[in-house]
Scaffold this motif. Structure first.
Motif, PDB file in Angstrom:
ATOM      1  N   HIS A 281       7.224 -18.153  17.854  1.00 44.99           N
ATOM      2  CA  HIS A 281       6.207 -17.113  17.656  1.00 44.99           C
ATOM      3  C   HIS A 281       6.798 -15.839  17.040  1.00 44.99           C
ATOM      4  CE1 HIS A 281       3.513 -19.686  19.884  1.00 44.99           C
ATOM      5  NE2 HIS A 281       4.436 -19.766  20.821  1.00 44.99           N
ATOM      6  N   LEU A 282       7.777 -16.031  16.138  1.00 45.77           N
ATOM      7  CA  LEU A 282       8.376 -14.890  15.459  1.00 45.77           C
ATOM      8  C   LEU A 282       7.670 -14.592  14.143  1.00 45.77           C
ATOM      9  CD1 LEU A 282      12.172 -15.701  15.897  1.00 45.77           C
ATOM     10  CD2 LEU A 282      10.708 -14.276  17.336  1.00 45.77           C
ATOM     11  N   ILE A 283       7.019 -15.599  13.608  1.00 45.48           N
ATOM     12  CA  ILE A 283       6.450 -15.468  12.277  1.00 45.48           C
ATOM     13  C   ILE A 283       5.168 -16.293  12.209  1.00 45.48           C
ATOM     14  CG2 ILE A 283       7.736 -17.423  11.304  1.00 45.48           C
ATOM     15  CD1 ILE A 283       8.266 -15.695   8.820  1.00 45.48           C
ATOM     16  N   ASP A 284       4.242 -15.839  11.406  1.00 44.97           N
ATOM     17  CA  ASP A 284       3.017 -16.579  11.138  1.00 44.97           C
ATOM     18  C   ASP A 284       2.864 -16.599   9.625  1.00 44.97           C
ATOM     19  OD1 ASP A 284       0.552 -17.793  11.168  1.00 44.97           O
ATOM     20  OD2 ASP A 284      -0.530 -16.007  11.825  1.00 44.97           O
ATOM     21  N   GLY A 285       3.160 -17.755   9.022  1.00 44.84           N
ATOM     22  CA  GLY A 285       3.202 -17.817   7.558  1.00 44.84           C
ATOM     23  C   GLY A 285       4.369 -16.976   7.075  1.00 44.84           C
ATOM     24  N   CYS A 286       4.065 -15.908   6.376  1.00 50.04           N
ATOM     25  CA  CYS A 286       5.107 -14.986   5.923  1.00 50.04           C
ATOM     26  C   CYS A 286       5.006 -13.631   6.621  1.00 50.04           C
ATOM     27  CB  CYS A 286       5.034 -14.797   4.408  1.00 50.04           C
ATOM     28  SG  CYS A 286       5.626 -16.229   3.495  1.00 50.04           S
ATOM     29  N   ASN A 287       4.252 -13.596   7.688  1.00 48.66           N
ATOM     30  CA  ASN A 287       4.072 -12.350   8.436  1.00 48.66           C
ATOM     31  C   ASN A 287       4.923 -12.350   9.694  1.00 48.66           C
ATOM     32  OD1 ASN A 287       2.004 -11.356   6.648  1.00 48.66           O
ATOM     33  ND2 ASN A 287       0.654 -12.869   7.569  1.00 48.66           N
ATOM     34  N   LEU A 288       5.887 -11.457   9.731  1.00 55.69           N
ATOM     35  CA  LEU A 288       6.720 -11.307  10.919  1.00 55.69           C
ATOM     36  C   LEU A 288       5.875 -10.698  12.024  1.00 55.69           C
ATOM     37  CD1 LEU A 288       9.548 -11.401  12.236  1.00 55.69           C
ATOM     38  CD2 LEU A 288       9.911  -9.088  11.348  1.00 55.69           C
ATOM     39  N   LYS A 289       5.912 -11.330  13.166  1.00 56.02           N
ATOM     40  CA  LYS A 289       5.172 -10.829  14.330  1.00 56.02           C
ATOM     41  C   LYS A 289       6.132  -9.976  15.157  1.00 56.02           C
ATOM     42  CE  LYS A 289       2.613 -14.120  16.203  1.00 56.02           C
ATOM     43  NZ  LYS A 289       2.194 -15.448  16.705  1.00 56.02           N
ATOM     44  N   TYR A 290       6.623  -8.931  14.525  1.00 57.75           N
ATOM     45  CA  TYR A 290       7.713  -8.132  15.084  1.00 57.75           C
ATOM     46  C   TYR A 290       7.368  -7.529  16.443  1.00 57.75           C
ATOM     47  CZ  TYR A 290      11.143  -4.429  15.620  1.00 57.75           C
ATOM     48  OH  TYR A 290      12.115  -3.605  16.124  1.00 57.75           O
ATOM     49  N   GLU A 291       6.290  -6.783  16.524  1.00 53.59           N
ATOM     50  CA  GLU A 291       5.959  -6.087  17.772  1.00 53.59           C
ATOM     51  C   GLU A 291       5.719  -7.077  18.915  1.00 53.59           C
ATOM     52  OE1 GLU A 291       6.297  -2.901  18.363  1.00 53.59           O
ATOM     53  OE2 GLU A 291       6.821  -2.510  16.279  1.00 53.59           O
ATOM     54  N   GLU A 292       4.969  -8.134  18.644  1.00 52.75           N
ATOM     55  CA  GLU A 292       4.671  -9.139  19.671  1.00 52.75           C
ATOM     56  C   GLU A 292       5.957  -9.844  20.124  1.00 52.75           C
ATOM     57  OE1 GLU A 292       2.487 -13.473  19.969  1.00 52.75           O
ATOM     58  OE2 GLU A 292       1.749 -12.051  18.480  1.00 52.75           O
ATOM     59  N   ALA A 293       6.780 -10.265  19.157  1.00 55.41           N
ATOM     60  CA  ALA A 293       8.018 -10.976  19.503  1.00 55.41           C
ATOM     61  C   ALA A 293       8.973 -10.057  20.255  1.00 55.41           C
ATOM     62  CB  ALA A 293       8.678 -11.524  18.245  1.00 55.41           C
ATOM     63  N   LYS A 294       9.114  -8.826  19.793  1.00 50.38           N
ATOM     64  CA  LYS A 294      10.014  -7.872  20.443  1.00 50.38           C
ATOM     65  C   LYS A 294       9.582  -7.626  21.889  1.00 50.38           C
ATOM     66  CE  LYS A 294      12.058  -3.301  19.643  1.00 50.38           C
ATOM     67  NZ  LYS A 294      13.260  -3.566  20.346  1.00 50.38           N
ATOM     68  N   LEU A 295       8.301  -7.444  22.097  1.00 44.15           N
ATOM     69  CA  LEU A 295       7.779  -7.236  23.447  1.00 44.15           C
ATOM     70  C   LEU A 295       8.079  -8.448  24.330  1.00 44.15           C
ATOM     71  CD1 LEU A 295       6.142  -5.542  25.475  1.00 44.15           C
ATOM     72  CD2 LEU A 295       4.087  -6.650  24.576  1.00 44.15           C
ATOM     73  N   ASN A 296       7.836  -9.646  23.812  1.00 41.46           N
ATOM     74  CA  ASN A 296       8.102 -10.862  24.594  1.00 41.46           C
ATOM     75  C   ASN A 296       9.575 -10.988  24.950  1.00 41.46           C
ATOM     76  OD1 ASN A 296       5.434 -11.690  24.635  1.00 41.46           O
ATOM     77  ND2 ASN A 296       5.633 -12.932  22.799  1.00 41.46           N
ATOM     78  N   PHE A 297      10.454 -10.733  23.999  1.00 29.95           N
ATOM     79  CA  PHE A 297      11.892 -10.843  24.277  1.00 29.95           C
ATOM     80  C   PHE A 297      12.344  -9.772  25.261  1.00 29.95           C
ATOM     81  CE2 PHE A 297      12.299 -12.928  19.916  1.00 29.95           C
ATOM     82  CZ  PHE A 297      12.284 -14.198  20.460  1.00 29.95           C
TER      83      PHE A 297
ATOM     84  N   ASN B 103      19.737 -10.351  23.253  1.00 35.36           N
ATOM     85  CA  ASN B 103      20.343 -10.869  22.027  1.00 35.36           C
ATOM     86  C   ASN B 103      19.280 -11.195  20.985  1.00 35.36           C
ATOM     87  OD1 ASN B 103      22.944 -10.680  22.982  1.00 35.36           O
ATOM     88  ND2 ASN B 103      23.053 -12.800  23.640  1.00 35.36           N
ATOM     89  N   MET B 104      18.165 -11.779  21.419  1.00 41.19           N
ATOM     90  CA  MET B 104      17.085 -12.098  20.493  1.00 41.19           C
ATOM     91  C   MET B 104      16.430 -10.818  19.984  1.00 41.19           C
ATOM     92  SD  MET B 104      16.896 -15.350  19.933  1.00 41.19           S
ATOM     93  CE  MET B 104      15.255 -15.859  19.454  1.00 41.19           C
ATOM     94  N   THR B 105      16.269  -9.826  20.853  1.00 41.39           N
ATOM     95  CA  THR B 105      15.697  -8.548  20.435  1.00 41.39           C
ATOM     96  C   THR B 105      16.592  -7.886  19.398  1.00 41.39           C
ATOM     97  OG1 THR B 105      14.642  -8.244  22.590  1.00 41.39           O
ATOM     98  CG2 THR B 105      14.896  -6.289  21.234  1.00 41.39           C
ATOM     99  N   PHE B 106      17.901  -7.905  19.633  1.00 40.27           N
ATOM    100  CA  PHE B 106      18.851  -7.329  18.682  1.00 40.27           C
ATOM    101  C   PHE B 106      18.756  -8.041  17.335  1.00 40.27           C
ATOM    102  CE2 PHE B 106      23.029  -7.371  16.639  1.00 40.27           C
ATOM    103  CZ  PHE B 106      23.221  -6.013  16.446  1.00 40.27           C
TER     104      PHE B 106
END
Length: 125
Positions: free
Chosen positions: A67-83, A90-93
């Motif tokens: 759940h880091l990316i959807d197509g070519c859209n990085l799901k940065y905020e969602e992924a960062k929050l989950n990590f 390490n994943m957040t970094f």
């Protein structure tokens, strides 16, 4: 050192699968991308001499399943929050280091760009 990093990446991927109660990311992405298990292992060990379109789609599948990316859209905020919530610093970094790594407009290319960037970050830890 490299084998420790690969083991860490595999543990994170397997842990993510268990948390989400889904199939293991690596094993589910092999048939979806059309590569062999040997190619997947070679990629994770950085022993591939040629990166084919199928290899790129495998990398894309892995970051999509996390759940880091959807197509070519990085799901940065969602992924960062989950990590952050899961204590996976390490994943957040790696995500912070790679948030500007996607330059393509094609799904497999985008996913592979993020996969490769995160792999490069992990290789330096």
């Amino acid at each position: 050192m490299t084998s420790k990093i690969i083991a860490l990446v595999l543990i994170v991927f397997v842990f993510q699968c268990m948390v989400e109660n889904s199939q293991c990311t690596i094993m589910s992405c092999i048939p979806l991308s059309g590569i062999t298990e040997n190619e997947a292992v070679a990629l994770l060990h950085r022993n591939l001499t040629q990166i084919t379109p199928k290899i790129k789609c495998f990398g894309a599948c892995m970051v999509e399943d996390l759940h880091l990316i959807d197509g070519c859209n990085l799901k940065y905020e969602e992924a960062k929050l989950n990590f952050d919530l899961e204590g996976q610093s390490n994943m957040t970094f790696a995500l912070d280091e790679c948030k500007n790594s996607i330059h393509s407009s094609e799904r497999c290319e985008c996913g592979y760009e993020l996969f490769k960037c995160m792999d490069d970050v992990f290789s330096k830890m």
